[in-house]
Design a protein around this motif. Sequence first.
Motif, PDB file in Angstrom:
ATOM      1  N   ASP A   1       0.822  -1.216   0.000  1.00  0.00           N
ATOM      2  CA  ASP A   1       0.000   0.000   0.000  1.00  0.00           C
ATOM      3  C   ASP A   1       0.858   1.269   0.000  1.00  0.00           C
ATOM      4  O   ASP A   1       1.790   1.409   0.803  1.00  0.00           O
ATOM      5  N   LYS A   2       0.497   2.185  -0.860  1.00  0.00           N
ATOM      6  CA  LYS A   2       1.192   3.464  -0.998  1.00  0.00           C
ATOM      7  C   LYS A   2       0.313   4.330  -1.878  1.00  0.00           C
ATOM      8  O   LYS A   2      -0.290   3.824  -2.833  1.00  0.00           O
ATOM      9  N   THR A   3       0.225   5.611  -1.592  1.00  0.00           N
ATOM     10  CA  THR A   3      -0.514   6.467  -2.534  1.00  0.00           C
ATOM     11  C   THR A   3       0.233   6.490  -3.874  1.00  0.00           C
ATOM     12  O   THR A   3       1.461   6.356  -3.899  1.00  0.00           O
TER      13      THR A   3
ATOM     14  N   LYS B   1       1.190   8.669  -5.945  1.00  0.00           N
ATOM     15  CA  LYS B   1       2.274   9.628  -6.199  1.00  0.00           C
ATOM     16  C   LYS B   1       3.620   9.121  -5.682  1.00  0.00           C
ATOM     17  O   LYS B   1       4.660   9.497  -6.198  1.00  0.00           O
ATOM     18  N   SER B   2       3.602   8.250  -4.693  1.00  0.00           N
ATOM     19  CA  SER B   2       4.885   7.740  -4.183  1.00  0.00           C
ATOM     20  C   SER B   2       5.040   6.223  -4.377  1.00  0.00           C
ATOM     21  O   SER B   2       5.884   5.603  -3.730  1.00  0.00           O
TER      22      SER B   2
ATOM     23  N   SER C   1     -11.279  -8.959  -4.178  1.00  0.00           N
ATOM     24  CA  SER C   1     -11.405  -8.138  -2.966  1.00  0.00           C
ATOM     25  C   SER C   1     -12.473  -7.079  -3.178  1.00  0.00           C
ATOM     26  O   SER C   1     -12.675  -6.605  -4.313  1.00  0.00           O
TER      27      SER C   1
ATOM     28  N   GLN D   1      -9.619   1.661  -3.358  1.00  0.00           N
ATOM     29  CA  GLN D   1      -9.239   1.986  -1.976  1.00  0.00           C
ATOM     30  C   GLN D   1      -8.069   2.956  -1.991  1.00  0.00           C
ATOM     31  O   GLN D   1      -7.078   2.722  -2.703  1.00  0.00           O
ATOM     32  N   PHE D   2      -8.202   4.010  -1.240  1.00  0.00           N
ATOM     33  CA  PHE D   2      -7.111   4.969  -1.047  1.00  0.00           C
ATOM     34  C   PHE D   2      -5.841   4.200  -0.659  1.00  0.00           C
ATOM     35  O   PHE D   2      -5.863   3.380   0.239  1.00  0.00           O
ATOM     36  N   GLY D   3      -4.748   4.442  -1.377  1.00  0.00           N
ATOM     37  CA  GLY D   3      -3.478   3.779  -1.042  1.00  0.00           C
ATOM     38  C   GLY D   3      -3.299   2.421  -1.698  1.00  0.00           C
ATOM     39  O   GLY D   3      -2.336   1.715  -1.408  1.00  0.00           O
ATOM     40  N   GLN D   4      -4.248   2.045  -2.587  1.00  0.00           N
ATOM     41  CA  GLN D   4      -4.161   0.704  -3.182  1.00  0.00           C
ATOM     42  C   GLN D   4      -4.411   0.723  -4.702  1.00  0.00           C
ATOM     43  O   GLN D   4      -5.133  -0.124  -5.216  1.00  0.00           O
TER      44      GLN D   4
ATOM     45  N   TYR E   1      -3.226  -2.721  -5.915  1.00  0.00           N
ATOM     46  CA  TYR E   1      -4.054  -3.840  -5.441  1.00  0.00           C
ATOM     47  C   TYR E   1      -5.465  -3.772  -6.040  1.00  0.00           C
ATOM     48  O   TYR E   1      -6.004  -4.779  -6.508  1.00  0.00           O
TER      49      TYR E   1
ATOM     50  N   TYR F   1     -12.968  -6.810   4.543  1.00  0.00           N
ATOM     51  CA  TYR F   1     -11.851  -6.790   5.512  1.00  0.00           C
ATOM     52  C   TYR F   1     -11.983  -7.997   6.441  1.00  0.00           C
ATOM     53  O   TYR F   1     -12.928  -8.118   7.201  1.00  0.00           O
TER      54      TYR F   1
ATOM     55  N   VAL G   1      -6.901   3.520  10.815  1.00  0.00           N
ATOM     56  CA  VAL G   1      -7.400   3.230   9.467  1.00  0.00           C
ATOM     57  C   VAL G   1      -8.385   2.055   9.554  1.00  0.00           C
ATOM     58  O   VAL G   1      -9.504   2.092   9.016  1.00  0.00           O
TER      59      VAL G   1
HETATM   60  N1  CAA Z   1      -9.056   8.991   2.449  1.00  0.00           N
HETATM   61  C1  CAA Z   1      -8.508  10.220   2.413  1.00  0.00           C
HETATM   62  N2  CAA Z   1      -7.285  10.515   2.917  1.00  0.00           N
HETATM   63  C2  CAA Z   1      -6.613   9.521   3.469  1.00  0.00           C
HETATM   64  C3  CAA Z   1      -7.113   8.204   3.541  1.00  0.00           C
HETATM   65  C4  CAA Z   1      -8.395   7.990   3.016  1.00  0.00           C
HETATM   66  N3  CAA Z   1      -8.961   6.771   3.053  1.00  0.00           N
HETATM   67  N4  CAA Z   1      -6.202   7.441   4.131  1.00  0.00           N
HETATM   68  C5  CAA Z   1      -5.124   8.216   4.426  1.00  0.00           C
HETATM   69  N5  CAA Z   1      -5.385   9.491   4.041  1.00  0.00           N
HETATM   70  C6  CAA Z   1      -4.534  10.652   4.164  1.00  0.00           C
HETATM   71  C7  CAA Z   1      -3.793  10.678   5.498  1.00  0.00           C
HETATM   72  O1  CAA Z   1      -4.601  11.242   6.480  1.00  0.00           O
HETATM   73  C8  CAA Z   1      -2.570  11.534   5.157  1.00  0.00           C
HETATM   74  O2  CAA Z   1      -2.998  12.869   5.167  1.00  0.00           O
HETATM   75  P1  CAA Z   1      -1.961  14.076   5.495  1.00  0.00           P
HETATM   76  O3  CAA Z   1      -0.872  13.992   4.462  1.00  0.00           O
HETATM   77  O4  CAA Z   1      -2.801  15.302   5.372  1.00  0.00           O
HETATM   78  O5  CAA Z   1      -1.463  13.811   6.887  1.00  0.00           O
HETATM   79  C9  CAA Z   1      -2.295  11.139   3.735  1.00  0.00           C
HETATM   80  O6  CAA Z   1      -3.482  10.556   3.201  1.00  0.00           O
HETATM   81  C10 CAA Z   1      -1.185  10.078   3.632  1.00  0.00           C
HETATM   82  O7  CAA Z   1      -0.630  10.266   2.411  1.00  0.00           O
HETATM   83  P2  CAA Z   1       0.816   9.695   2.070  1.00  0.00           P
HETATM   84  O8  CAA Z   1       1.092  10.007   0.646  1.00  0.00           O
HETATM   85  O9  CAA Z   1       1.813  10.123   3.077  1.00  0.00           O
HETATM   86  O10 CAA Z   1       0.536   8.142   2.280  1.00  0.00           O
HETATM   87  P3  CAA Z   1       1.405   6.881   1.997  1.00  0.00           P
HETATM   88  O11 CAA Z   1       1.812   6.814   0.563  1.00  0.00           O
HETATM   89  O12 CAA Z   1       2.444   6.714   3.026  1.00  0.00           O
HETATM   90  O13 CAA Z   1       0.286   5.781   2.226  1.00  0.00           O
HETATM   91  C11 CAA Z   1      -1.359   4.485   3.305  1.00  0.00           C
HETATM   92  C12 CAA Z   1      -0.542   5.759   3.375  1.00  0.00           C
HETATM   93  C13 CAA Z   1      -0.425   3.293   3.186  1.00  0.00           C
HETATM   94  C14 CAA Z   1      -2.236   4.524   2.083  1.00  0.00           C
HETATM   95  C15 CAA Z   1      -2.177   4.389   4.574  1.00  0.00           C
HETATM   96  O14 CAA Z   1      -3.101   5.431   4.592  1.00  0.00           O
HETATM   97  C16 CAA Z   1      -2.943   3.065   4.642  1.00  0.00           C
HETATM   98  O15 CAA Z   1      -2.397   2.051   5.055  1.00  0.00           O
HETATM   99  N6  CAA Z   1      -4.215   3.062   4.218  1.00  0.00           N
HETATM  100  C17 CAA Z   1      -5.069   1.868   4.224  1.00  0.00           C
HETATM  101  C18 CAA Z   1      -5.040   1.158   2.908  1.00  0.00           C
HETATM  102  C19 CAA Z   1      -5.940  -0.048   3.003  1.00  0.00           C
HETATM  103  O16 CAA Z   1      -7.107   0.037   3.361  1.00  0.00           O
HETATM  104  N7  CAA Z   1      -5.397  -1.217   2.679  1.00  0.00           N
HETATM  105  C20 CAA Z   1      -6.159  -2.437   2.775  1.00  0.00           C
HETATM  106  C21 CAA Z   1      -5.243  -3.557   3.224  1.00  0.00           C
HETATM  107  S1  CAA Z   1      -6.120  -5.037   3.601  1.00  0.00           S
HETATM  108  C22 CAA Z   1      -6.503  -5.650   2.122  1.00  0.00           C
HETATM  109  O17 CAA Z   1      -6.095  -5.195   1.101  1.00  0.00           O
HETATM  110  C23 CAA Z   1      -7.391  -6.862   2.142  1.00  0.00           C
HETATM  111  C24 CAA Z   1      -8.604  -6.620   1.339  1.00  0.00           C
HETATM  112  O18 CAA Z   1      -8.719  -7.186   0.255  1.00  0.00           O
HETATM  113  C25 CAA Z   1      -9.677  -5.776   1.857  1.00  0.00           C
END
Ligand code: CAA
Length: 248
Positions: free
Chosen positions: A95-97, A99-100, A141, A148-151, A154, A186, A199
């Motif tokens: 998981d990562k947004t 942009k990165s 999934s 999903q934000f950050g995926q 995935y 989940y 989260v």
């Molecule tokens: N909506 C809006 N904003 C969100 C958000 C969301 N859902 N989640 C995080 N943000 C925001 C944060 O608050 C943070 O804001 P600030 O910069 O203002 O502080 C910002 O986004 C984080 O941005 P970054 O670019 O720094 O984030 P990152 O690249 O390090 O990634 C992340 C962060 C890994 C995405 C983390 O937020 C995370 O783990 N999110 C959950 C992802 C998720 O739900 N994964 C599911 C895993 S389980 C699975 O996949 C099984 C399945 O099939 C369901």
Amino acid sequence: MTKQIALITGGTGGIGTAICKELAGNGVIVVANYFPADKVQAESWLDEMRKEYEHCYIVAADVTDYSSCGDMLESVTDNIGSIDILVNCAGITRDKTLKSMSPDQWNCVINTNLNSAYNVTQQLVQGMMERGFGRIINISSVNGQKGQFGQANYSAAKAGLHGFTMAVAQETASKGVTVNTVSPGYIETTMTSELPEQVLQSIVNAVPLKRMGTAQEVAYAVAWLADQKNAYITGANIPVNGGLFMSS
Ligand code: CAA
């Protein structure tokens, strides 16, 4: 009646293990695939399983590698028998947004979660069609359905997996092979336990059932689709998500 044989990729993982137990409990011979580097863990997994289920085996393969999958299928066919049920369950997150997100984080998720289904299914499907029976179940999934934000990686892989299901379902329907997707929400596994606590809490709050699912609940759906009697469902996407995403 001869016992059926199931191959479950990622079979020693959280959801994979529950699927293996459910199928084995239904009298199916179960072969759990594991990543070659995890040999020691896979052997102790097998020791545990064998305490309860006699007809349980493990087989190594890197599902991102077409020839490794070919070797795995040959070994299962030669040593155990023809595969009747395939569950494509191997999956990872990085998981990562966007942009990165690095090319490596993108590629390894696409390779493990999507290309793996091609690598295994492509080398197995002809045999199933020739024998006139098969059950292929792809584990996608909820995040492939809603994003999903950050995926981005995935969600793309898991959405692609259901496209794969629908296409292959059409190609195999006339030969007794059904192809379906199960889309968990989940679920309590190592994958979700690694999520930041706040989260996870906000996600659970959005689930109408107000809790996470269990791997067992996913396994029920898989075993139901795998049943021989379940011959008229194909190309479907069965959600097991507590109501987190609903579609008509
Ligand atoms: N909506 C809006 N904003 C969100 C958000 C969301 N859902 N989640 C995080 N943000 C925001 C944060 O608050 C943070 O804001 P600030 O910069 O203002 O502080 C910002 O986004 C984080 O941005 P970054 O670019 O720094 O984030 P990152 O690249 O390090 O990634 C992340 C962060 C890994 C995405 C983390 O937020 C995370 O783990 N999110 C959950 C992802 C998720 O739900 N994964 C599911 C895993 S389980 C699975 O996949 C099984 C399945 O099939 C369901």
